[in-house]
Design a protein around this motif. Structure first.
Motif, short mmCIF file in Angstrom:
data_model
loop_
_atom_site.label_atom_id
_atom_site.label_comp_id
_atom_site.label_asym_id
_atom_site.label_seq_id
_atom_site.Cartn_x
_atom_site.Cartn_y
_atom_site.Cartn_z
N PHE A 419 0.85 -1.20 0.00
CA PHE A 419 0.00 0.00 0.00
C PHE A 419 0.89 1.25 0.00
O PHE A 419 1.85 1.35 0.74
N GLY A 420 0.49 2.24 -0.81
CA GLY A 420 1.26 3.47 -0.91
C GLY A 420 2.21 3.49 -2.09
O GLY A 420 2.78 4.52 -2.43
N GLU A 421 2.37 2.32 -2.74
CA GLU A 421 3.30 2.24 -3.87
C GLU A 421 2.56 2.06 -5.18
O GLU A 421 3.19 1.87 -6.22
N ALA A 422 1.22 2.09 -5.14
CA ALA A 422 0.45 1.83 -6.36
C ALA A 422 0.71 2.90 -7.42
O ALA A 422 0.82 2.59 -8.61
N GLU A 423 0.79 4.19 -7.00
CA GLU A 423 1.00 5.28 -7.97
C GLU A 423 2.33 5.09 -8.69
O GLU A 423 2.40 5.15 -9.91
N SER A 424 3.39 4.90 -7.89
CA SER A 424 4.71 4.72 -8.50
C SER A 424 4.76 3.41 -9.28
O SER A 424 5.38 3.32 -10.35
N HIS A 425 4.06 2.36 -8.76
CA HIS A 425 4.01 1.08 -9.48
C HIS A 425 3.35 1.26 -10.84
O HIS A 425 3.85 0.76 -11.86
N LEU A 426 2.22 2.00 -10.84
CA LEU A 426 1.52 2.27 -12.10
C LEU A 426 2.40 3.08 -13.04
O LEU A 426 2.47 2.79 -14.24
#
Length: 901
Positions: A419-426
């Motif tokens: 959680f919290g890494e979805a933006e950077s992951h995307l």
């Protein structure tokens, strides 16, 4: 535009390289594989970044290094610019930084710099390679392209796509206007229906009928109102008779009352005279009693002798009365002294009592204030309890937020990222997909290039020429490179399939990552709401605590006030005790004063008896006079009684009962008619009001009809205006289409002329008459005998010259024909001599010299190992590679002597 200097650091095969470039024709030469093309790619990469990289970003960075950098200094349109681009490999990603400065401005970041370069040169990376930069292996790109692709390429270079964009905008505007026009027409049809519906009601006929009914009703009302006025007049006349009768009757009753009253007064006065007679007898008896009481009191009092009275004292005629008065004066003086003492004590008692009352009042005030503070404390406690209950509700809401947040976070339990890494992951996935797309595009280009190269090489091999330089060879080792190209083509095609599969797989992962990112955003929103609610709960909790603390403070203050009230009550009690002592002294003084007062009262009574005797004697005389006066008054009343009796007889004669009865009957009939007429009038007035309301309704509908007609006229005008606007938009759309066609026609004519001029210049052969470029950008070569050839039917060298001529013609057209004269980038030709024999190379030199001298191209850069080109260069750049380090280096060299390697 002129490139002045380029500096490389860890770019592909270069470690560190720094090269200055001059005006004129510069030839970059060196053996195959030394890095000549990489030097041009570095300049291209500096200008356009990732769009200029033939492979992936990692491929640009020199093997074994983590970052690379390219700096470019150039002059464009009279201004100097400095451009820096760098890539850094972090293992899982490659960062891209860049900075452009010049022309009194600066741009930072890939997007900003790419946009700035595109605006400065008025072309993007694709347009640059289609116009000014002929890369190795792409010399036949335009001739191999389909007419539609060739049309798109050249239209984009000539910026005709803008007109198509404008035409599409005009088309969208026309469609939008048509939608509004349809809506307006629909609205006008609706208004027509409403107007027709209103007109079908015959509103004006209804109004006339209602107005006629109203006039009839108004006439009936006026007739009834006249009858009512007449009835009211009759009732008033009858009432006047009745009123006159009542007045006479009232006067008669008044006279009778006067007679009775006079009779009663006379009788009463006679009784008063008898009473006065009795009172006179009583007063005589009372006078005897007063004299007896006076004589008795004289024997009981201690009076001074006559000689004890001061000579200057006022003495009454009666010596005894004078002695009584003198003794009264003495006792009054003594009583006054005692009264002064009593007054002083009373003042002191009052002062002490006031003090006690004031203290008691203050104690009451303090107790009331304490009670008020306790009440405020209780109210605060109650408010705090209610707020505490609200805190429980807020706590439940917070728990609800926590549950929602936990539910969204649970989506990350099986997710590939925390959680919290979805933006950077995307972002990483999208960047990875973009890299893969770039890689796929580069692979497609590489596959197409290899296919063209293999096709050209096979053609050259069939003709017995070297695939690298196009020169005749027998058993050249370069021929073996064709198998390498075929193997590389197969490898690149397989790699392209793998990359496309990876892109498809990434699309699914990106969709899942977008869902995770939405979950993160929802959690962020929920957490923000929860934080706000938590802050509200904390504020309320602090408010509850503050209220409880304030309640405790109020109770403490109440205790202090009650203690102070108790002190005030003790002081009040002390003041009351002092007042009681003063009252005891006052009692003694009052006792003494009472004794004196009693003696004074005895003397006063004695003095009064003297006065009462005198007064009673006078009253007896007065009563005698009053009794005589009442006898005279009765005589006067008897005379008035005779007059009233005479008036009574007169009034009894004037009252006419028959006339009165007739007046009553007429009044009753008038009132009955008035009652009936009033009801009828009320009904008629109600009908009148109803008719007026109906008339008002019809008039409102008429106004609505006129309003609908006005709206319909306004909508009709709007429909006409929209129809006109629709026609104008359609004309504008057609204008842009016609303008694009006209500009394309003109550009095609100009390009055809320039192509023929260039081709005639470089290809001096009697076999060909001219080249034709159709409006659809189809190319046709005409032979002298009138026969036509497709450019694909030309020999390899002829096709190469044909394509170079086409490229140069496009370059000239852009330089001279797009918005006036425009500063163009350098003309860059990478290995243009492939497929050219020595004769064709000479023609190429003629083309290059003509572009520089006749057409004013300031800087031309050629990459070639052809000795003829090297010999004709204005400046040379030598590129070589160290076989031990595999690093390339550049150096400025002298023009070589022809014939020497």
């Amino acid at each position: 535009m002129r490139v002045d200097r380029v500096r490389l650091s860890n770019f592909k095969c270069y470690g560190d390289a720094d090269l200055s470039l001059d005006r004129g024709v510069t030839v970059v030469h060196g053996v195959n594989g030394s890095g000549k093309s990489s030097l041009l790619e570095a300049c291209f990469f500096a200008l356009y970044g990732s769009a200029a990289i033939p492979g992936t970003r990692e491929d640009v960075i020199r093997t074994g290094e983590e970052e690379c950098e390219v700096e470019l200094w150039f002059r464009h349109d009279g201004a100097d610019y400095h451009l820096e681009r760098s890539l850094k490999d972090y293992g899982d990603r490659v960062s891209h930084d860049c900075l452009l400065e010049g022309g009194d401005a600066s741009w930072e970041g890939p997007s900003a710099v790419d946009s700035a370069i595109t605006n400065l040169l008025r072309m993007d990376a694709d347009a640059f390679v289609n116009c000014a930069y002929v890369r190795q292996g792409e010399v036949n790109k335009l001739i191999h392209a389909s007419p539609s692709t060739r049309q798109d390429i050249i239209d984009d270079l000539l910026q005709l796509g803008k007109l198509e964009e404008y035409r599409e905008r005009a088309s969208e505007a026309r469609l939008g206007v048509n939608d509004v026009l349809d809506n307006a027409r629909g609205r006008m049809e609706g208004l027509d229906e409403q107007v027709a519906e209103k007109e079908s009601k015959g509103l004006h006929d209804q109004l006339n009928e209602l107005q006629s009914e109203l006039n009839d009703t108004r006439g009936e009302i006026e007739r009834l109102e006249g009858n009512v006025a007449e009835a009211e007049s009759t009732r008033e006349e009858a009432q006047a008779v009745l009123d006159d009768h009542e007045e006479k009757q009232a006067e008669l009753e008044s006279v009778e009352d006067d007679v009775s009253e006079l009779q009663d007064d006379i009788a009463e006065t006679e009784r008063d005279r008898e009473a006065l007679k009795s009172r006179i007898a009583d007063r005589r008896t009372e006078l005897d009693d007063l004299r007896a009481e006076r004589d008795e009191l004289l024997g009981a009092v201690d009076l001074p002798d006559a000689d004890e009275i001061p000579a200057d004292a006022e003495v009454a005629t009666d010596d005894t009365a004078a002695r009584v008065d003198h003794r009264l004066d003495e006792l009054d003086a003594e009583a006054e002294t005692l009264q002064e003492r009593i007054n002083e004590l009373s003042v002191d008692i009052g002062s002490k009592s006031d003090e006690a009352d004031r203290l008691a009042d203050r104690a009451d005030e303090l107790e009331a204030e304490a009670e008020g503070k306790r009440g405020d404390a209780d109210e605060l406690e109650s408010t705090a309890d209610v707020a505490a209950a609200d805190l429980d509700d807020l706590r439940e809401k917070l728990e609800g937020f926590d549950d929602d947040i936990a539910a969204h976070r649970e989506r990350f339990d099986d997710a590939p990222v925390a959680f919290g890494e979805a933006e950077s992951h995307l972002a990483d996935l999208r960047e990875e997909r973009e890299d893969l797309r770039e890689e796929a595009s580069e692979l497609r280009t590489a596959v197409e290039t290899l296919r063209n190269r293999i096709e050209e090489a096979e053609t050259l091999l069939d003709e017995g020429k070297c695939p690298e330089c196009g020169q005749p060879v027998d058993g050249s080792p370069h021929v073996d490179s064709l198998d390498d190209d075929r193997a590389e083509l197969e490898s690149k095609a397989d790699a392209l399939d793998d990359v496309e599969e990876e892109i498809d797989e990434l699309d699914g992962r990106i969709e899942a990552a977008e869902a995770l990112r939405e979950a993160e955003r929802e959690v962020a929103s929920l957490e923000e709401n929860r934080d706000n609610l938590e802050q509200l709960r904390e504020q309320k909790a602090a408010n509850v605590e503050e209220k409880r603390e304030r309640a405790a403070d109020l109770r403490a203050e109440a205790d202090e006030l009650e203690a102070e009230a108790e002190e005030k009550r003790d002081a009040a009690e002390s003041a009351r005790e002092a007042a009681d002592e003063l009252r005891r002294e006052l009692g003694e003084a009052n006792g003494e004063r009472a004794d004196v007062k009693e003696r004074i009262e005895t003397l006063e009574r004695l003095s009064e008896l003297y006065d009462e005797v005198e007064s009673t004697e006078a009253e007896v005389e007065r009563l005698r006079d009053e009794r005589a006066s009442k006898a005279e008054l009765n005589e006067e009343r008897r005379e008035r009684l005779a007059e009233k009796r005479e008036r009574k007889r007169e009034l009894e004669d004037q009252v006419d009962e028959e006339r009165v009865e007739k007046a009553r009957s007429e009044k009753q009939r008038a009132e009955e008619y008035l009652e009936q007429a009033t009801e009828a009038l009320a009904e008629l007035e109600s009908e009148e009001a109803d008719l007026r309301d109906r008339i008002g309704g019809v008039r409102n509908e008429i106004e609505e009809l006129e309003s609908l007609r006005a709206k319909r006229d306004a909508v009709s005008e709007r429909v006409d205006a929209l129809a006109s606007l629709y026609d104008e938009a359609q004309d504008l759309q057609q204008m842009y289409s016609d303008l694009r066609a006209e500009l394309r026609r003109r550009n095609v004519e100009t390009l055809e002329r320039m192509l023929n001029e260039t081709f005639d210049l470089v290809y001096q052969n009697d076999s060909y008459s001219h080249i034709e470029l159709s409006g659809d950008y189809e190319l046709t070569v005409y032979q002298k005998d009138g026969e036509t050839l497709d450019p694909e039917q030309l020999s390899g060298g002829e096709r190469a010259l044909f394509n170079l001529s086409l490229r140069c013609a496009i370059y000239r057209l852009l330089s001279e024909g797009v918005e006036g004269a425009a500063p163009m980038p350098p003309l860059i030709l990478d290995e243009p001599t492939v497929f050219l024999d020595s004769g064709h190379v000479s023609q190429l030199l003629t083309l290059v010299e003509t572009m520089r001298v006749d057409y004013g191209v300031e800087q031309i850069i050629l990459v070639s190992h052809d000795e003829e080109l090297v010999g004709a260069a204005d400046s040379l750049v030598h590129v070589e590679k160290d076989p031990t380090t595999n690093r390339s280096s550049v150096s400025r060299g002298e023009r070589p002597i022809p014939g020497l390697d």
